[in-house]
Design a protein around this motif. Structure first.
Motif, PDB file in Angstrom:
ATOM      1  N   ILE A 105      77.846  25.219  32.236  1.00  0.00           N
ATOM      2  CA  ILE A 105      77.646  25.459  33.661  1.00  0.00           C
ATOM      3  C   ILE A 105      78.322  26.733  34.149  1.00  0.00           C
ATOM      4  CG2 ILE A 105      79.656  24.185  34.531  1.00  0.00           C
ATOM      5  CD1 ILE A 105      77.746  22.995  36.636  1.00  0.00           C
ATOM      6  N   THR A 106      79.312  27.234  33.391  1.00  0.00           N
ATOM      7  CA  THR A 106      80.001  28.463  33.768  1.00  0.00           C
ATOM      8  C   THR A 106      79.530  29.677  32.969  1.00  0.00           C
ATOM      9  OG1 THR A 106      81.791  27.976  32.210  1.00  0.00           O
ATOM     10  CG2 THR A 106      82.067  27.211  34.476  1.00  0.00           C
ATOM     11  N   HIS A 107      78.470  29.524  32.182  1.00  0.00           N
ATOM     12  CA  HIS A 107      77.970  30.646  31.389  1.00  0.00           C
ATOM     13  C   HIS A 107      77.451  31.751  32.325  1.00  0.00           C
ATOM     14  CE1 HIS A 107      75.537  32.997  28.581  1.00  0.00           C
ATOM     15  NE2 HIS A 107      76.171  32.383  27.590  1.00  0.00           N
ATOM     16  N   PRO A 108      77.787  33.010  32.078  1.00  0.00           N
ATOM     17  CA  PRO A 108      77.377  34.101  32.983  1.00  0.00           C
ATOM     18  C   PRO A 108      75.863  34.179  33.199  1.00  0.00           C
ATOM     19  CG  PRO A 108      79.043  34.870  31.451  1.00  0.00           C
ATOM     20  CD  PRO A 108      78.680  33.491  31.012  1.00  0.00           C
ATOM     21  N   ALA A 109      75.061  33.925  32.154  1.00  0.00           N
ATOM     22  CA  ALA A 109      73.608  33.997  32.308  1.00  0.00           C
ATOM     23  C   ALA A 109      73.096  32.912  33.242  1.00  0.00           C
ATOM     24  CB  ALA A 109      72.935  33.864  30.944  1.00  0.00           C
ATOM     25  N   LEU A 110      73.646  31.720  33.131  1.00  0.00           N
ATOM     26  CA  LEU A 110      73.243  30.630  34.012  1.00  0.00           C
ATOM     27  C   LEU A 110      73.693  30.910  35.438  1.00  0.00           C
ATOM     28  CD1 LEU A 110      73.168  26.893  33.248  1.00  0.00           C
ATOM     29  CD2 LEU A 110      74.312  27.624  35.327  1.00  0.00           C
ATOM     30  N   VAL A 111      74.919  31.410  35.594  1.00  0.00           N
ATOM     31  CA  VAL A 111      75.444  31.737  36.920  1.00  0.00           C
ATOM     32  C   VAL A 111      74.563  32.784  37.591  1.00  0.00           C
ATOM     33  CG1 VAL A 111      77.391  32.770  38.154  1.00  0.00           C
ATOM     34  CG2 VAL A 111      77.804  31.106  36.335  1.00  0.00           C
ATOM     35  N   GLU A 112      74.173  33.796  36.828  1.00  0.00           N
ATOM     36  CA  GLU A 112      73.355  34.875  37.390  1.00  0.00           C
ATOM     37  C   GLU A 112      71.985  34.371  37.820  1.00  0.00           C
ATOM     38  OE1 GLU A 112      71.546  39.248  36.114  1.00  0.00           O
ATOM     39  OE2 GLU A 112      72.788  38.106  34.719  1.00  0.00           O
ATOM     40  N   GLU A 113      71.343  33.554  36.975  1.00  0.00           N
ATOM     41  CA  GLU A 113      70.022  33.035  37.324  1.00  0.00           C
ATOM     42  C   GLU A 113      70.079  32.167  38.568  1.00  0.00           C
ATOM     43  OE1 GLU A 113      66.284  30.477  35.388  1.00  0.00           O
ATOM     44  OE2 GLU A 113      68.060  30.937  34.170  1.00  0.00           O
ATOM     45  N   LEU A 114      71.075  31.298  38.641  1.00  0.00           N
ATOM     46  CA  LEU A 114      71.196  30.412  39.790  1.00  0.00           C
ATOM     47  C   LEU A 114      71.522  31.193  41.062  1.00  0.00           C
ATOM     48  CD1 LEU A 114      70.993  27.341  40.289  1.00  0.00           C
ATOM     49  CD2 LEU A 114      73.475  27.255  40.191  1.00  0.00           C
ATOM     50  N   ALA A 115      72.399  32.183  40.945  1.00  0.00           N
ATOM     51  CA  ALA A 115      72.759  32.989  42.115  1.00  0.00           C
ATOM     52  C   ALA A 115      71.569  33.777  42.634  1.00  0.00           C
ATOM     53  CB  ALA A 115      73.909  33.929  41.757  1.00  0.00           C
ATOM     54  N   GLU A 116      70.729  34.264  41.733  1.00  0.00           N
ATOM     55  CA  GLU A 116      69.536  35.005  42.157  1.00  0.00           C
ATOM     56  C   GLU A 116      68.555  34.086  42.879  1.00  0.00           C
ATOM     57  OE1 GLU A 116      66.895  38.402  42.393  1.00  0.00           O
ATOM     58  OE2 GLU A 116      69.039  38.031  42.332  1.00  0.00           O
ATOM     59  N   ILE A 117      68.387  32.857  42.392  1.00  0.00           N
ATOM     60  CA  ILE A 117      67.513  31.889  43.067  1.00  0.00           C
ATOM     61  C   ILE A 117      68.001  31.621  44.480  1.00  0.00           C
ATOM     62  CG2 ILE A 117      66.693  29.498  43.053  1.00  0.00           C
ATOM     63  CD1 ILE A 117      66.862  29.607  39.971  1.00  0.00           C
ATOM     64  N   GLN A 118      69.317  31.398  44.620  1.00  0.00           N
ATOM     65  CA  GLN A 118      69.860  31.088  45.935  1.00  0.00           C
ATOM     66  C   GLN A 118      69.791  32.283  46.876  1.00  0.00           C
ATOM     67  OE1 GLN A 118      73.719  29.304  45.891  1.00  0.00           O
ATOM     68  NE2 GLN A 118      73.979  29.411  48.106  1.00  0.00           N
ATOM     69  N   ALA A 119      70.134  33.480  46.372  1.00  0.00           N
ATOM     70  CA  ALA A 119      70.098  34.664  47.219  1.00  0.00           C
ATOM     71  C   ALA A 119      68.681  34.959  47.690  1.00  0.00           C
ATOM     72  CB  ALA A 119      70.667  35.854  46.452  1.00  0.00           C
ATOM     73  N   ASN A 120      67.702  34.800  46.795  1.00  0.00           N
ATOM     74  CA  ASN A 120      66.311  35.009  47.173  1.00  0.00           C
ATOM     75  C   ASN A 120      65.873  34.025  48.242  1.00  0.00           C
ATOM     76  OD1 ASN A 120      63.273  33.870  46.143  1.00  0.00           O
ATOM     77  ND2 ASN A 120      63.429  36.013  46.723  1.00  0.00           N
ATOM     78  N   HIS A 121      66.255  32.758  48.096  1.00  0.00           N
ATOM     79  CA  HIS A 121      65.877  31.748  49.079  1.00  0.00           C
ATOM     80  C   HIS A 121      66.498  32.059  50.440  1.00  0.00           C
ATOM     81  CE1 HIS A 121      64.736  27.998  50.866  1.00  0.00           C
ATOM     82  NE2 HIS A 121      65.974  27.563  50.953  1.00  0.00           N
ATOM     83  N   GLU A 122      67.758  32.473  50.450  1.00  0.00           N
ATOM     84  CA  GLU A 122      68.412  32.819  51.714  1.00  0.00           C
ATOM     85  C   GLU A 122      67.751  34.027  52.368  1.00  0.00           C
ATOM     86  OE1 GLU A 122      72.422  33.341  50.478  1.00  0.00           O
ATOM     87  OE2 GLU A 122      72.867  31.184  50.430  1.00  0.00           O
ATOM     88  N   TYR A 123      67.338  34.979  51.536  1.00  0.00           N
ATOM     89  CA  TYR A 123      66.657  36.154  52.071  1.00  0.00           C
ATOM     90  C   TYR A 123      65.304  35.770  52.668  1.00  0.00           C
ATOM     91  CZ  TYR A 123      64.040  40.533  52.088  1.00  0.00           C
ATOM     92  OH  TYR A 123      63.270  41.601  52.453  1.00  0.00           O
ATOM     93  N   GLU A 124      64.571  34.890  51.985  1.00  0.00           N
ATOM     94  CA  GLU A 124      63.276  34.442  52.490  1.00  0.00           C
ATOM     95  C   GLU A 124      63.409  33.792  53.859  1.00  0.00           C
ATOM     96  OE1 GLU A 124      61.745  31.785  49.597  1.00  0.00           O
ATOM     97  OE2 GLU A 124      61.197  33.353  48.159  1.00  0.00           O
ATOM     98  N   LEU A 125      64.462  33.005  54.037  1.00  0.00           N
ATOM     99  CA  LEU A 125      64.646  32.298  55.298  1.00  0.00           C
ATOM    100  C   LEU A 125      64.870  33.252  56.466  1.00  0.00           C
ATOM    101  CD1 LEU A 125      66.850  29.271  54.172  1.00  0.00           C
ATOM    102  CD2 LEU A 125      64.405  29.286  54.671  1.00  0.00           C
ATOM    103  N   THR A 126      65.420  34.442  56.185  1.00  0.00           N
ATOM    104  CA  THR A 126      65.633  35.408  57.270  1.00  0.00           C
ATOM    105  C   THR A 126      64.333  36.034  57.739  1.00  0.00           C
ATOM    106  OG1 THR A 126      65.928  37.326  55.817  1.00  0.00           O
ATOM    107  CG2 THR A 126      67.878  35.978  56.281  1.00  0.00           C
ATOM    108  N   LEU A 127      63.264  35.910  56.956  1.00  0.00           N
ATOM    109  CA  LEU A 127      61.986  36.523  57.316  1.00  0.00           C
ATOM    110  C   LEU A 127      61.137  35.621  58.202  1.00  0.00           C
ATOM    111  CD1 LEU A 127      61.028  38.058  53.852  1.00  0.00           C
ATOM    112  CD2 LEU A 127      62.200  39.159  55.759  1.00  0.00           C
ATOM    113  N   GLY A 128      61.593  34.409  58.465  1.00  0.00           N
ATOM    114  CA  GLY A 128      60.847  33.508  59.329  1.00  0.00           C
ATOM    115  C   GLY A 128      60.921  32.080  58.838  1.00  0.00           C
ATOM    116  N   PRO A 129      60.445  31.125  59.660  1.00  0.00           N
ATOM    117  CA  PRO A 129      60.491  29.713  59.286  1.00  0.00           C
ATOM    118  C   PRO A 129      59.470  29.390  58.197  1.00  0.00           C
ATOM    119  CG  PRO A 129      59.323  30.002  61.364  1.00  0.00           C
ATOM    120  CD  PRO A 129      59.881  31.337  61.010  1.00  0.00           C
ATOM    121  N   ALA A 130      59.586  28.170  57.679  1.00  0.00           N
ATOM    122  CA  ALA A 130      58.710  27.732  56.578  1.00  0.00           C
ATOM    123  C   ALA A 130      57.706  26.713  57.096  1.00  0.00           C
ATOM    124  CB  ALA A 130      59.539  27.143  55.446  1.00  0.00           C
ATOM    125  N   THR A 131      56.826  27.135  58.007  1.00  0.00           N
ATOM    126  CA  THR A 131      55.820  26.253  58.585  1.00  0.00           C
ATOM    127  C   THR A 131      54.451  26.536  57.963  1.00  0.00           C
ATOM    128  OG1 THR A 131      55.281  27.796  60.363  1.00  0.00           O
ATOM    129  CG2 THR A 131      57.114  26.260  60.749  1.00  0.00           C
TER     130      THR A 131
END
Length: 569
Positions: free
Chosen positions: A240-266
């Motif tokens: 769970i602390t492997h750098p590759a796993l951390v990077e992939e998960l962080a990119e998923i979360q950052a992308n999702h947070e960025y998407e939410l700033t562009l508008g709601p999910a309706t």
């Protein structure tokens, strides 16, 4: 395992992809439910015991007891009506209770419908059973590719989604074999045994899903960071602390947070949202509708009837051979979907299918009834070639593209609308085809000329792919968002190279390449303070960082409290 099948994991990919591949292939077998049901009813309608039991007084031109054309049409098409509603209902279920649990619930609805069919002794109860089974199949057809795309490594994502189509073809073939074995039985057992066997794999699939993980992307969407990390750890076989796993998960979360700033999910946003969501939903719906308009379901639903009318001896055997070719021909598509790419495979398939349809139409129209033997051979050969081109291209790849092109925040909703358009056209073709090729008053009696229609749509499909379908192979689901922001035309998408990451954008405010997206796309929305703040640059206290262990730093980057005890999971 992957190497033995002809694929090789890239050297720069950490961990093991075997767990994700095994999970993806197992879930893909949800396609058996639709394939088997479709093939099952095709043979059952021709069984004498079924005609006798469900006859309502109709007698055909030969004086034999039979079902009327309208009864046959509704019995076949009602499944597609159910799948239309199932596809629409699958999205809210997938977003509320998760992809995995929703698949289990959908299989349960399918089983409910199958029980109705097995117990039916009249058409109304049979229609009710097929409708409920259709609701389950429609929901599964949305959720399985969605589940696969969200948990699969990018280097083999397309192949795993293609496996869903392979399962559909395997179900069609299995149903053909079972129908041949049971059609000679006396009484209701002839059709109830094939129907009842549908419950077997439904139960196996449900038991397997009980122990499979939820997708990491859905868990991030729900704010469950710890659970997402554990799920991704199982799928990639990494600590769970492997750098590759951390990077992939962080990119998923950052992308999702960025998407939410562009508008709601309706549902409104899937047509009008950013970045270019309207173009994406048009692409998905267009692909799914054109997949049905290629003419494949004309062959699969009514091929036996058409072959018989074309003077082909033993049409049941020809139909069985067609199903075998359908299964075998899907395998090449699995091998080349990553190397050739989605666009090339769809374009080649469109050209090949159009040529086959036009040859059948031209030859059948020119020869007419003058040389039935020669005409029959030509039809068999080119129908076989058509099935090959379809099974290797449009059959699986349409599902791949629609599972990849949508942002996480609206992926389930967008896929539900795309999939529903598939089933809407499926219903129309299943219900309308008998009236297109039938003889007599009220029927078009097109005969081989109907292949002009399918050929024209295949040409249109090729033009649509060239103008609308972006190449999505070899990039992550998050990088597809960047591609739609930076690439104006679909035919330029093959030259796209990712230049920045959402994780860097969130945490550092810049990208290594020095090529950030357009300024207005970096501007956080002022309508929601909580999501806007997640995109701004994060400044950490250097003194406190020095006191943390390396593991604490990694957990902090993932947004997981450092006091979480993972041994409890």
């Amino acid at each position: 395992m992957a190497i033995a099948m002809g694929w090789h994991k890239p050297d720069n990919v950490a961990g093991s992809s075997a767990p994700a591949i095994m999970v993806g292939l197992f879930v893909a077998t949800g396609g058996l439910l639709f394939g088997y049901d479709t093939g099952c009813i095709n043979g059952i309608l021709a069984m004498n015991s079924f005609k006798t039991q469900f006859n309502t007084g109709y007698v055909d031109s030969t004086g034999s007891i039979n079902l009327s054309p309208s009864e046959t049409s509704i019995l076949v098409a009602i499944l597609s009506a159910g799948t239309f509603f199932g596809a629409l209902l699958g999205a809210p279920a997938g977003d509320m209770i998760g992809r995995r649990i929703s698949i289990i619930g959908s299989v349960g609805i399918f089983c409910f419908g199958v029980i109705f069919q097995v117990c039916a002794d009249a058409i109304p109860m049979m229609l009710a059973g097929r409708f409920f089974a259709g609701v389950g199949v429609g929901s599964v057809s949305l959720l399985v590719p969605l589940y696969q795309s969200e948990m699969a490594p990018k280097w083999i994502r397309g192949t795993l989604v293609c496996a869903y189509q392979l399962s559909i073809t395997a179900g069609l073939l299995a149903a053909s074999g079972v129908n041949i074995l049971t059609q000679g039985l006396h009484g209701a057992a002839a059709y109830r045994i094939p129907m009842g066997l549908q419950l077997t794999w439904a139960c196996v699939l449900t038991l397997g899903l009980l122990i499979l993980p939820e997708t990491p992307r859905y868990l991030i969407k729900r704010g469950s960071k710890e659970a997402a990390a554990l799920s991704l750890s199982r799928l990639r076989r990494l600590d769970i602390t492997h750098p590759a796993l951390v990077e992939e998960l962080a990119e998923i979360q950052a992308n999702h947070e960025y998407e939410l700033t562009l508008g709601p999910a309706t549902y409104r946003d899937i047509f009008l949202g950013s970045p270019h969501l309207g173009r994406r939903i048009l692409t998905g719906c267009g692909l799914q509708m054109l997949q049905q308009l290629t003419g494949i379901n004309f062959i699969m639903y009514y091929g036996t009837t058409f072959f018989n009318g074309a003077g082909i001896h033993n049409p049941f055997l020809i139909s069985l051979i067609t199903n075998i070719i359908n299964v075998v021909s899907t395998i090449p598509g699995l091998f080349v979907v990553e190397t050739w790419g989605r666009r090339n495979l769809l374009l080649v398939g469109s050209i090949g299918m159009a040529m086959c349809h036009l040859v059948i139409a031209i030859f059948g129209t020119a020869v007419g009834n003058d040389n039935n033997e020669t005409s029959s051979k030509v039809i068999i050969v080119f129908v076989t070639f058509f099935v090959f081109f379809y099974a290797a291209s449009w059959g699986p790849v349409a599902w791949v593209v629609t599972a990849e092109i949508y942002p996480l925040k609206i992926r389930a909703k967008s896929m539900s609308v795309s999939t529903a358009s598939n089933w809407l056209l499926n219903f129309g073709i299943a219900y309308g085809t008998p009236y297109m090729v039938g003889e007599g008053v009220g029927y078009a009696d097109m005969g081989p000329k109907v292949f002009y229609v399918w050929g024209a749509f295949c040409i249109l499909a090729g033009v649509f792919v060239f103008c609308m379908v972006y190449e999505t192979s070899k990039i992550s689901l998050e990088q597809i968002d960047e591609m739609y922001e930076r690439v104006d035309y679909a035919w330029n998408s093959k030259r796209f190279e990712p230049s920045w990451s959402f994780q860097q954008l969130r945490d550092e405010g810049f990208a290594d390449s020095g090529i950030p997206p357009v300024d207005h796309e970096l501007e956080p929305s002022r309508t929601g303070s909580s999501t806007s703040e997640s995109i701004s640059t994060i400044h950490t206290d250097s003194a406190s960082n020095e006191n943390r262990t390396q593991e604490d730093k990694i957990l902090h980057q993932m947004g997981i409290p450092s006091n979480v005890n993972f041994n409890d999971y």
